[in-house]
Scaffold this motif. Structure first.
Motif, PDB file in Angstrom:
ATOM      1  N   ASN A  40      51.793 -41.297 -52.508  1.00 59.15           N
ATOM      2  CA  ASN A  40      53.243 -41.119 -52.286  1.00 59.15           C
ATOM      3  C   ASN A  40      53.891 -41.364 -50.916  1.00 59.15           C
ATOM      4  O   ASN A  40      54.944 -41.972 -50.867  1.00 59.15           O
ATOM      5  N   MET A  41      53.435 -40.760 -49.882  1.00 54.57           N
ATOM      6  CA  MET A  41      54.025 -40.583 -48.863  1.00 54.57           C
ATOM      7  C   MET A  41      54.061 -42.122 -48.177  1.00 54.57           C
ATOM      8  O   MET A  41      55.012 -42.378 -47.602  1.00 54.57           O
ATOM      9  N   ILE A  42      52.859 -42.813 -48.154  1.00 57.77           N
ATOM     10  CA  ILE A  42      52.711 -44.215 -47.645  1.00 57.77           C
ATOM     11  C   ILE A  42      53.690 -45.210 -48.555  1.00 57.77           C
ATOM     12  O   ILE A  42      54.446 -45.977 -47.858  1.00 57.77           O
ATOM     13  N   LYS A  43      53.815 -44.937 -49.782  1.00 63.93           N
ATOM     14  CA  LYS A  43      54.773 -45.701 -50.620  1.00 63.93           C
ATOM     15  C   LYS A  43      56.281 -45.660 -50.286  1.00 63.93           C
ATOM     16  O   LYS A  43      56.735 -46.278 -50.091  1.00 63.93           O
TER      17      LYS A  43
ATOM     18  N   VAL B 191      51.921 -52.683 -40.484  1.00 63.35           N
ATOM     19  CA  VAL B 191      50.885 -51.505 -40.195  1.00 63.35           C
ATOM     20  C   VAL B 191      50.939 -50.709 -41.278  1.00 63.35           C
ATOM     21  O   VAL B 191      49.965 -50.024 -41.883  1.00 63.35           O
ATOM     22  N   LEU B 192      52.088 -50.397 -42.069  1.00 62.08           N
ATOM     23  CA  LEU B 192      52.122 -49.559 -42.870  1.00 62.08           C
ATOM     24  C   LEU B 192      51.606 -50.135 -44.099  1.00 62.08           C
ATOM     25  O   LEU B 192      50.956 -49.319 -45.018  1.00 62.08           O
ATOM     26  N   ALA B 193      51.454 -51.260 -44.465  1.00 64.03           N
ATOM     27  CA  ALA B 193      50.908 -52.076 -45.458  1.00 64.03           C
ATOM     28  C   ALA B 193      49.251 -51.768 -45.290  1.00 64.03           C
ATOM     29  O   ALA B 193      48.596 -51.801 -46.286  1.00 64.03           O
ATOM     30  N   GLU B 194      48.797 -51.805 -44.137  1.00 69.89           N
ATOM     31  CA  GLU B 194      47.406 -51.758 -43.921  1.00 69.89           C
ATOM     32  C   GLU B 194      46.955 -50.290 -44.089  1.00 69.89           C
ATOM     33  O   GLU B 194      45.886 -50.185 -44.836  1.00 69.89           O
ATOM     34  N   VAL B 195      47.807 -49.436 -43.730  1.00 71.98           N
ATOM     35  CA  VAL B 195      47.612 -47.953 -44.057  1.00 71.98           C
ATOM     36  C   VAL B 195      47.361 -47.867 -45.687  1.00 71.98           C
ATOM     37  O   VAL B 195      46.654 -47.050 -46.111  1.00 71.98           O
ATOM     38  N   TYR B 196      48.368 -48.296 -46.281  1.00 73.59           N
ATOM     39  CA  TYR B 196      48.457 -48.435 -47.818  1.00 73.59           C
ATOM     40  C   TYR B 196      47.141 -48.840 -48.199  1.00 73.59           C
ATOM     41  O   TYR B 196      46.608 -48.231 -49.207  1.00 73.59           O
ATOM     42  N   LYS B 197      46.511 -50.004 -47.893  1.00 71.09           N
ATOM     43  CA  LYS B 197      45.442 -50.487 -48.286  1.00 71.09           C
ATOM     44  C   LYS B 197      44.353 -49.533 -48.247  1.00 71.09           C
ATOM     45  O   LYS B 197      43.432 -49.330 -49.148  1.00 71.09           O
ATOM     46  N   TYR B 198      44.168 -48.842 -47.263  1.00 71.61           N
ATOM     47  CA  TYR B 198      43.133 -47.891 -46.842  1.00 71.61           C
ATOM     48  C   TYR B 198      43.471 -46.515 -47.796  1.00 71.61           C
ATOM     49  O   TYR B 198      42.328 -45.875 -48.290  1.00 71.61           O
ATOM     50  N   VAL B 199      44.600 -46.087 -48.055  1.00 69.12           N
ATOM     51  CA  VAL B 199      44.972 -44.900 -48.867  1.00 69.12           C
ATOM     52  C   VAL B 199      44.705 -45.399 -50.219  1.00 69.12           C
ATOM     53  O   VAL B 199      43.874 -44.372 -50.901  1.00 69.12           O
ATOM     54  N   LEU B 200      44.644 -46.576 -50.492  1.00 70.71           N
ATOM     55  CA  LEU B 200      44.463 -46.736 -51.986  1.00 70.71           C
ATOM     56  C   LEU B 200      42.792 -46.796 -52.269  1.00 70.71           C
ATOM     57  O   LEU B 200      42.443 -46.497 -53.457  1.00 70.71           O
ATOM     58  N   LYS B 201      42.094 -46.946 -51.141  1.00 69.07           N
ATOM     59  CA  LYS B 201      40.692 -46.894 -51.121  1.00 69.07           C
ATOM     60  C   LYS B 201      40.185 -45.325 -51.180  1.00 69.07           C
ATOM     61  O   LYS B 201      39.250 -45.047 -51.441  1.00 69.07           O
ATOM     62  N   GLY B 202      41.150 -44.394 -50.847  1.00 75.90           N
ATOM     63  CA  GLY B 202      40.630 -43.112 -51.014  1.00 75.90           C
ATOM     64  C   GLY B 202      40.774 -42.241 -49.526  1.00 75.90           C
ATOM     65  O   GLY B 202      40.479 -41.058 -49.584  1.00 75.90           O
ATOM     66  N   HIS B 203      41.123 -43.097 -48.541  1.00 80.42           N
ATOM     67  CA  HIS B 203      41.671 -42.295 -47.421  1.00 80.42           C
ATOM     68  C   HIS B 203      42.814 -41.628 -47.216  1.00 80.42           C
ATOM     69  O   HIS B 203      43.686 -41.841 -47.969  1.00 80.42           O
ATOM     70  N   LYS B 204      42.854 -40.379 -46.552  1.00 79.27           N
ATOM     71  CA  LYS B 204      43.998 -39.547 -46.622  1.00 79.27           C
ATOM     72  C   LYS B 204      44.836 -39.611 -45.181  1.00 79.27           C
ATOM     73  O   LYS B 204      44.219 -39.833 -44.373  1.00 79.27           O
ATOM     74  N   LEU B 205      46.117 -39.635 -45.252  1.00 77.67           N
ATOM     75  CA  LEU B 205      47.027 -39.602 -44.039  1.00 77.67           C
ATOM     76  C   LEU B 205      46.655 -38.415 -43.401  1.00 77.67           C
ATOM     77  O   LEU B 205      46.814 -37.301 -43.787  1.00 77.67           O
ATOM     78  N   LEU B 206      46.720 -38.444 -41.876  1.00 84.09           N
ATOM     79  CA  LEU B 206      46.471 -37.421 -41.274  1.00 84.09           C
ATOM     80  C   LEU B 206      47.603 -37.220 -40.424  1.00 84.09           C
ATOM     81  O   LEU B 206      47.758 -36.319 -39.555  1.00 84.09           O
ATOM     82  N   SER B 207      48.462 -38.479 -40.263  1.00 86.55           N
ATOM     83  CA  SER B 207      49.730 -38.282 -39.458  1.00 86.55           C
ATOM     84  C   SER B 207      50.905 -38.747 -40.465  1.00 86.55           C
ATOM     85  O   SER B 207      50.858 -39.728 -41.151  1.00 86.55           O
TER      86      SER B 207
END
Length: 129
Positions: A81-84, A33-49
């Protein structure tokens, strides 16, 4: 703020699939799940939770739902940085074994994750108002 939900929790998926953008990762563990979130963050999406485990009492919960921005946000270095960091932590944690839990216990975990997500959505909406 519009958001996407990335989850491995079928209760969250069924609760939000009609009204929100949900990415359901069936049978994925926390690290996936975190790896999938990481892919989106790399594209420029922001973590909201918060992608980190909520507390030690919840460490056995195999379900995780994370909010990310629907729109791209170029100021996402904090999210990156947070998702890493979350990925590094998750790789060191024992992965919960779905088979060792009863159906009732798994349903409790799904409910806990859903409630945490609902609270995260409320917080995001409050910040944006």
């Amino acid at each position: 703020m519009k958001f996407k939900i990335i989850t491995n929790n079928k209760k969250v998926f069924h609760f939000y699939k009609e009204t929100d953008d949900v990415i359901y990762l069936k049978e994925a563990n926390l690290t996936k799940v975190l790896a999938e979130v990481y892919k989106y963050v790399l594209k420029g999406h922001k973590l909201l939770s918060d992608p980190i485990i909520y507390n030690i009492a919840n460490i056995e919960n195999p379900f995780k739902s994370i909010l990310i921005s629907k729109d791209l946000d170029i100021s996402g270095i904090n999210s990156l940085n947070m998702i890493k960091g979350a990925l590094k932590i998750s790789e060191k944690l024992p992965q919960p074994d779905l088979e060792k839990h009863s159906k009732d216990r798994l349903e409790e975990y799904r409910y806990v994750d859903l409630n945490l997500l609902i609270n995260s959505i409320k917080e995001v909406k409050i910040k944006c108002d």
